[in-house]
Scaffold this motif. Structure first.
Motif, mmCIF file in Angstrom:
data_model
loop_
_atom_site.group_PDB
_atom_site.id
_atom_site.type_symbol
_atom_site.label_atom_id
_atom_site.label_comp_id
_atom_site.label_asym_id
_atom_site.label_seq_id
_atom_site.Cartn_x
_atom_site.Cartn_y
_atom_site.Cartn_z
ATOM 1 N N UNK A 219 -7.213 0.672 10.969
ATOM 2 C CA UNK A 219 -5.558 -0.277 11.066
ATOM 3 C C UNK A 219 -4.777 0.143 12.429
ATOM 4 N N UNK A 220 -5.326 1.693 12.541
ATOM 5 C CA UNK A 220 -4.237 2.957 13.199
ATOM 6 C C UNK A 220 -4.751 2.145 14.831
ATOM 7 N N UNK A 221 -6.586 2.033 14.700
ATOM 8 C CA UNK A 221 -6.481 1.249 16.270
ATOM 9 C C UNK A 221 -5.572 -0.218 16.817
ATOM 10 N N UNK A 222 -4.846 -0.593 15.479
ATOM 11 C CA UNK A 222 -4.193 -2.163 15.763
ATOM 12 C C UNK A 222 -3.048 -1.695 15.031
ATOM 13 N N UNK A 223 -2.144 -0.579 14.560
ATOM 14 C CA UNK A 223 -1.031 -0.434 14.710
ATOM 15 C C UNK A 223 -0.856 1.466 15.019
ATOM 16 N N UNK A 224 -1.525 1.759 15.637
ATOM 17 C CA UNK A 224 -1.086 3.032 15.985
ATOM 18 C C UNK A 224 -0.260 3.650 15.298
ATOM 19 N N UNK A 225 1.033 4.422 15.317
ATOM 20 C CA UNK A 225 1.901 5.435 15.155
ATOM 21 C C UNK A 225 2.277 4.498 13.566
ATOM 22 N N UNK A 226 2.842 3.744 14.010
ATOM 23 C CA UNK A 226 3.270 2.819 12.506
ATOM 24 C C UNK A 226 2.133 3.244 10.734
ATOM 25 N N UNK A 227 1.397 3.934 11.750
ATOM 26 C CA UNK A 227 0.190 3.458 10.232
ATOM 27 C C UNK A 227 0.808 4.440 9.145
ATOM 28 N N UNK A 228 0.610 4.628 7.735
ATOM 29 C CA UNK A 228 1.318 6.398 7.553
ATOM 30 C C UNK A 228 0.190 5.954 5.914
ATOM 31 N N UNK A 229 -1.048 7.328 5.680
ATOM 32 C CA UNK A 229 -2.005 7.137 4.516
ATOM 33 C C UNK A 229 -1.288 7.458 3.631
ATOM 34 N N UNK A 230 -1.887 7.581 2.589
ATOM 35 C CA UNK A 230 -1.524 7.967 1.328
ATOM 36 C C UNK A 230 -2.529 8.116 0.413
ATOM 37 N N UNK A 231 -2.637 8.914 -0.380
ATOM 38 C CA UNK A 231 -4.212 8.967 -1.735
ATOM 39 C C UNK A 231 -4.047 10.415 -2.013
ATOM 40 N N UNK A 232 -4.910 11.183 -3.021
ATOM 41 C CA UNK A 232 -5.024 11.602 -4.105
ATOM 42 C C UNK A 232 -5.586 12.494 -3.110
ATOM 43 N N UNK A 233 -6.556 12.767 -2.259
ATOM 44 C CA UNK A 233 -7.396 13.857 -1.481
ATOM 45 C C UNK A 233 -6.355 14.481 -0.516
ATOM 46 N N UNK B 162 3.480 14.393 1.914
ATOM 47 C CA UNK B 162 4.774 14.005 1.364
ATOM 48 C C UNK B 162 5.203 13.774 3.055
ATOM 49 N N UNK B 163 4.586 14.823 4.114
ATOM 50 C CA UNK B 163 5.328 14.111 5.162
ATOM 51 C C UNK B 163 4.618 12.685 5.527
ATOM 52 N N UNK B 164 3.612 12.285 4.956
ATOM 53 C CA UNK B 164 3.179 10.782 5.025
ATOM 54 C C UNK B 164 4.512 9.665 4.328
ATOM 55 N N UNK B 165 4.821 9.985 3.133
ATOM 56 C CA UNK B 165 6.047 9.710 2.392
ATOM 57 C C UNK B 165 7.148 9.987 3.408
ATOM 58 N N UNK B 166 7.274 10.700 3.486
ATOM 59 C CA UNK B 166 8.858 10.523 4.344
ATOM 60 C C UNK B 166 8.979 9.411 5.452
ATOM 61 N N UNK B 167 7.376 9.730 5.943
ATOM 62 C CA UNK B 167 7.563 8.876 7.910
ATOM 63 C C UNK B 167 8.007 7.488 7.147
ATOM 64 N N UNK B 168 7.479 7.074 5.703
ATOM 65 C CA UNK B 168 7.249 5.807 5.772
ATOM 66 C C UNK B 168 9.212 5.739 4.589
ATOM 67 N N UNK B 169 9.739 6.990 4.394
ATOM 68 C CA UNK B 169 10.857 6.356 3.846
ATOM 69 C C UNK B 169 12.270 6.166 4.494
ATOM 70 N N UNK B 170 11.600 6.942 5.783
ATOM 71 C CA UNK B 170 12.755 7.359 7.368
ATOM 72 C C UNK B 170 12.719 5.299 8.063
ATOM 73 N N UNK B 171 10.676 5.084 8.042
ATOM 74 C CA UNK B 171 11.660 3.274 8.620
ATOM 75 C C UNK B 171 10.704 4.098 9.646
ATOM 76 N N UNK B 172 9.821 5.528 9.704
ATOM 77 C CA UNK B 172 9.350 5.535 11.553
ATOM 78 C C UNK B 172 7.219 4.928 10.717
ATOM 79 N N UNK B 173 7.231 4.713 9.843
ATOM 80 C CA UNK B 173 5.578 4.023 9.435
ATOM 81 C C UNK B 173 5.950 2.436 8.455
ATOM 82 N N UNK B 174 5.460 1.254 9.104
ATOM 83 C CA UNK B 174 5.840 0.538 8.343
ATOM 84 C C UNK B 174 4.237 -0.197 7.465
ATOM 85 N N UNK B 175 3.143 0.405 8.437
ATOM 86 C CA UNK B 175 2.002 -0.379 7.407
ATOM 87 C C UNK B 175 1.690 0.832 6.450
ATOM 88 N N UNK B 176 1.423 0.756 5.372
ATOM 89 C CA UNK B 176 1.316 1.880 4.773
ATOM 90 C C UNK B 176 -0.492 1.676 4.018
#
Ligand code: ADP
Ligand code: ZN
Ligand code: ZN
Length: 766
Positions: A286-300, A307-321
């Motif tokens: 996903x990252x090689x296609x969408x670069x910084x537009x990707x946020x990764x979220x999981x329990x590990x 929080x950092x990843x979540x915040x990227x999405x909330x601020x509209x800086x990443x659109x592919x979760x």
């Protein structure tokens, strides 16, 4: 005056709605949907979540009697759409409203508040540090840094950084133990860690290990799937597309292109993959296609990283979760697509409250966001197939697109079934049939790779009485004790207690039931397989064992796969966890040692799960240029699930399975809920469930299609000294079960020490 409709965070079914609070003028700007606030509730301070803001109290009461919102504790975490979905989830799965809202909150936010002296109240957070995003990059150096020989994580980090800086959270998401490795590299001056407020534009960041090269030509199936997904997205109604593509048919490529189309329209995507496949390889694609537009979220991830990843999405800086089940709760507002890969996976059902199924939640969310839901699998769930067959479910369209081919002429492996009863008759006492042994020999000769599956459940070694069949159980849990050959111990896998065989009263010597002296080890342990395999293989290849024991350490899974990848000729032996997502083109043989142990589980999905597992594991063979071969050993060669895998023909399994389910009134023809009561006091547990059953039966009298079964002891009737009893409820496929079960559970007389878990659309029946 404006009013806030607030769900207070008191997890009890007794509170089934939200309450009105007045918004003081000085908080007017701050209190919005999604904010966490402090309110007073029955004379105590309580944390609450604003789910609506209105001009008049929602509940009809005298406005002068309404209490004020006392303080704002956290900025908005969710919007009105998410609040509606949470409210649906609480009703659908009969859980307290606050439990349905919690997953939408910022990661690391706890319910507790704290205050010192006259200071305002503060939320207690698990996470620490700034909101900045930490980036890691290679330090400029004359010569590349050479980690020590055994520092494989450091190597993995360096490889990931080769193509440019990567966010710390992403490294942690994809390389187990990355943060220690980065610290060590930083001390050695090999990498630089820096905090940045902003995420850089462009997509020059990518993991070098896992590219997703753009393919020149899509297959016909891929084109058809893509067109169906585009149409569903443009329809904006929450329509569902099931991508029914054989293993290796290029489903990921379809997802990537569909997301590109959504991004062109300014929409984002939520992509769910099973936790175990959330590896550097998947995320890298996903990252090689969408670069910084990707946020990764999981329990590990740590709370801070999440929080950092979540915040990227909330601020509209990443659109592919990209994430596990919980990615559905990411604060992405403009959603074009929700994608669930391997949609048949049981792990999409959450085991604790809120006990949602990701597929159902995603379908609800897709309607709310007016986007498309894409389900992908080589072995779609019976539920999804039947909805597609009907063409419609829950007011939206369900469309199935099949992708029956692997791109580039690769073919599905040939599957042969070995009937083990014949082997026994012929005097072969080995775990390996002559066919499997011969095929292994060929792999070793040609210096290729093989994967061997041990069907784990029911595969452990039990001590069993040869005369009466009694299997000794743990006295604290009703779990059959497993026998560990190497340590001569009996162990309980529920509570973890162990006994030296000698100390277990009489069991090693005689049966606790009939006193017979013929107690024997039944079933074959991983170790025995390993021993027999070692005899066949000798030193001709590396044997890598992958199961709960060898992957217990953090990163164990990844390390073993790396070893398998690097080996020249190797055999990977493992449990269920090897069936998924492995893409090693050199694997030319897949052997299934015991196909049928899962068929005998007391669960109506046993056949479906067995079929899924076998078809998925078969898909690991022949993904490269050389054709693959699959050998399935079984004592039940005629079973439809096994026959279907042998011919790669799902209908052989599906037709009789659907007939059975229709007859017994099981999903997809009905809904099924399981209510488990547990506690130390058996009488209280019994009374609780008897009351519940009586109440349900009274309410359901004369309602067609409803049925209450039980109460009865759970199959696992005791766990950690708590007694467990359950009842099951069947309902018509379109019934509102959560509503009724929630009401009944709420009105149930409370008995201290008894907990009641309601599981609607249950998957775990044990
Ligand atoms: P699935 O998820 O369906 O099991 P993958 O998406 O992993 O399959 O694809 C299997 C392989 O096929 C990958 O190596 C991928 O790069 C390749 N592939 C996908 N689409 C095409 C295509 N149109 N042409 C050639 N190769 C493709
Ligand atoms: Zn006996
Ligand atoms: Zn136990």
């Amino acid at each position: 005056m404006r009013y806030a409709h607030v769900v207070v965070d008191i997890p009890t079914r007794a509170l089934d709605g939200a309450f009105d609070y007045a918004i003081p003028d000085e908080l007017a700007d701050e209190v919005q949907v999604g904010t966490t606030v402090l309110v007073s509730f029955s004379r105590r301070k309580s944390v609450g979540y604003v789910v609506a803001v209105t001009d008049a109290p929602v509940v009809r009461i005298d406005p002068s009697k309404v209490h004020p919102v006392l303080q704002v504790l956290a900025p908005p975490a969710f919007d009105l759409g998410a609040a509606r979905v949470a409210s649906w989830m609480a009703r659908e799965y009969a859980c307290p409203p606050c439990e349905a809202i919690r997953p939408f909150l910022a990661p690391g936010q706890l319910v507790k508040v704290r205050r010192e002296g006259d200071e305002p109240w503060q939320l207690v957070c698990e996470r620490s540090g700034p909101v900045d995003v930490r980036w890691v990059r290679l330090a400029p150096a004359e010569r590349p840094f050479e980690p020590r020989k055994n520092a494989s994580r450091q190597r993995a980090v360096l490889a990931a950084l080769a193509a440019g800086p990567v966010r710390m959270a992403e490294l942690s998401a994809t390389i187990p133990g990355a943060s220690q490795a980065v610290s060590a590299l930083e001390r050695n001056g090999a990498v630089v860690v820096e905090s940045r407020r902003r995420v850089r534009g462009g997509n020059d960041t990518s993991l070098s290990s896992a590219q997703a090269p753009r393919h020149e030509r899509l297959t016909a199936g891929q084109r058809e799937a893509l067109a169906a997904i585009d149409a569903a997205r443009e329809a904006g109604a929450g329509d569902v597309v099931l991508v029914d593509g054989v293993t290796g048919s290029g489903k990921t490529e379809v997802y990537l292109e569909a997301i590109e189309h959504a991004r062109e329209q300014g929409k984002g995507a939520l992509v769910l993959v099973p936790e175990i496949s959330l590896t550097a390889q998947t995320v890298g694609r996903f990252r090689s296609r969408f670069g910084d537009d990707v946020a990764v979220l999981h329990s590990r991830l740590s709370a801070g990283e999440r929080y950092d990843q979540w915040e990227l999405v909330r601020q509209g800086l990443a659109h592919v979760v990209v994430g596990a089940r919980s990615a559905l709760f990411a604060p992405l507002s403009e959603v074009g697509l929700i994608i669930i890969d391997e949609e048949h996976e049981g792990s999409y059902k959450q085991g604790s409250a809120p006990r949602y199924h990701a597929r159902e939640l995603a379908a609800r969310l897709a309607r709310e966001r007016r986007c498309a839901l894409v389900l992908g699998s080589a072995t779609p769930s019976v539920e999804s197939l039947s909805r597609c067959e009907a063409g419609e479910w829950g007011g939206v369209r369900w469309t199935r697109v099949s992708m029956p081919e692997r791109p580039g002429g690769a073919t599905l492996p040939k599957v042969s079934i070995v009937d083990m009863t014949r082997q026994f008759e012929e005097g072969n006492r080995s775990i390996f049939s002559s066919e499997l042994r011969g095929a292994l020999e060929e792999v070793l000769e040609r210096r290729e790779k093989a994967v061997l599956l041990l069907n784990r459940r029911g595969f452990a070694t039990f001590l069993m009485c040869r005369e009466c069949g009694c299997v000794p159980e743990c006295p604290h849990c009703s779990t059959a004790l497993t026998y560990h050959e190497r340590t001569h111990q009996l162990a309980c896998h529920t509570c973890g207690r162990t006994w030296p065989t000698a100390a277990w009263p009489d069991v090693a010597a005689s049966c606790p039931n009939c006193g017979s002296r013929y107690m024997g080890a039944f079933g074959v342990g991983t170790q025995r397989v390993e021993d027999e395999l070692a005899m066949i293989v000798g030193d001709r290849a590396e044997v890598i064992r992958m199961d709960a024991d060898t992957t217990a350490a953090k990163g164990g899974h990844q390390r073993l796969l790396e070893r398998f990848d690097a080996a020249d000729c190797a055999v990977l032996v493992g449990t269920q966890m090897i069936a998924k997502g492995l893409d090693f083109p050199e694997v030319t043989l897949v052997g299934v040692i015991n196909a049928d142990t899962t068929l005998k589980l007391p669960d109506f999905r046993a056949a479906e799960r067995t079929y899924d597992l076998l078809e998925q594991v078969a898909g690991r063979a022949g993904r490269g240029e050389r054709a693959g071969r699959v050998i399935v050993q079984t004592y039940w060669a005629g079973h439809p699930a096994i026959q279907a895998v042998a011919r790669h023909d799902r209908s052989l399994f599906l037709a009789p399975e659907l007939e059975d389910r229709r007859e017994a009134n099981y999903p997809p023809f009905a809904r099924l809920a399981n209510v488990v009561a547990s506690g130390r006091d058996e009488r209280a547990v019994r009374m609780t469930l008897d009351d519940l059953a009586a109440d349900l039966r009274r309410r359901l009298q004369g309602q067609p299609g409803w049925e209450v079964l039980g109460p009865a002891d759970c199959l696992k009737a005791r766990a950690k000294d708590r007694v467990r009893r359950h009842l099951m409820v069947k309902a018509p496929a379109n019934a509102n079960m959560g509503g009724l079960l929630g009401t009944c559970a709420r009105e149930l007389g409370r008995r201290p020490g008894v907990s009641v878990a309601v599981d609607v659309d249950c998957h775990d029946l044990i």
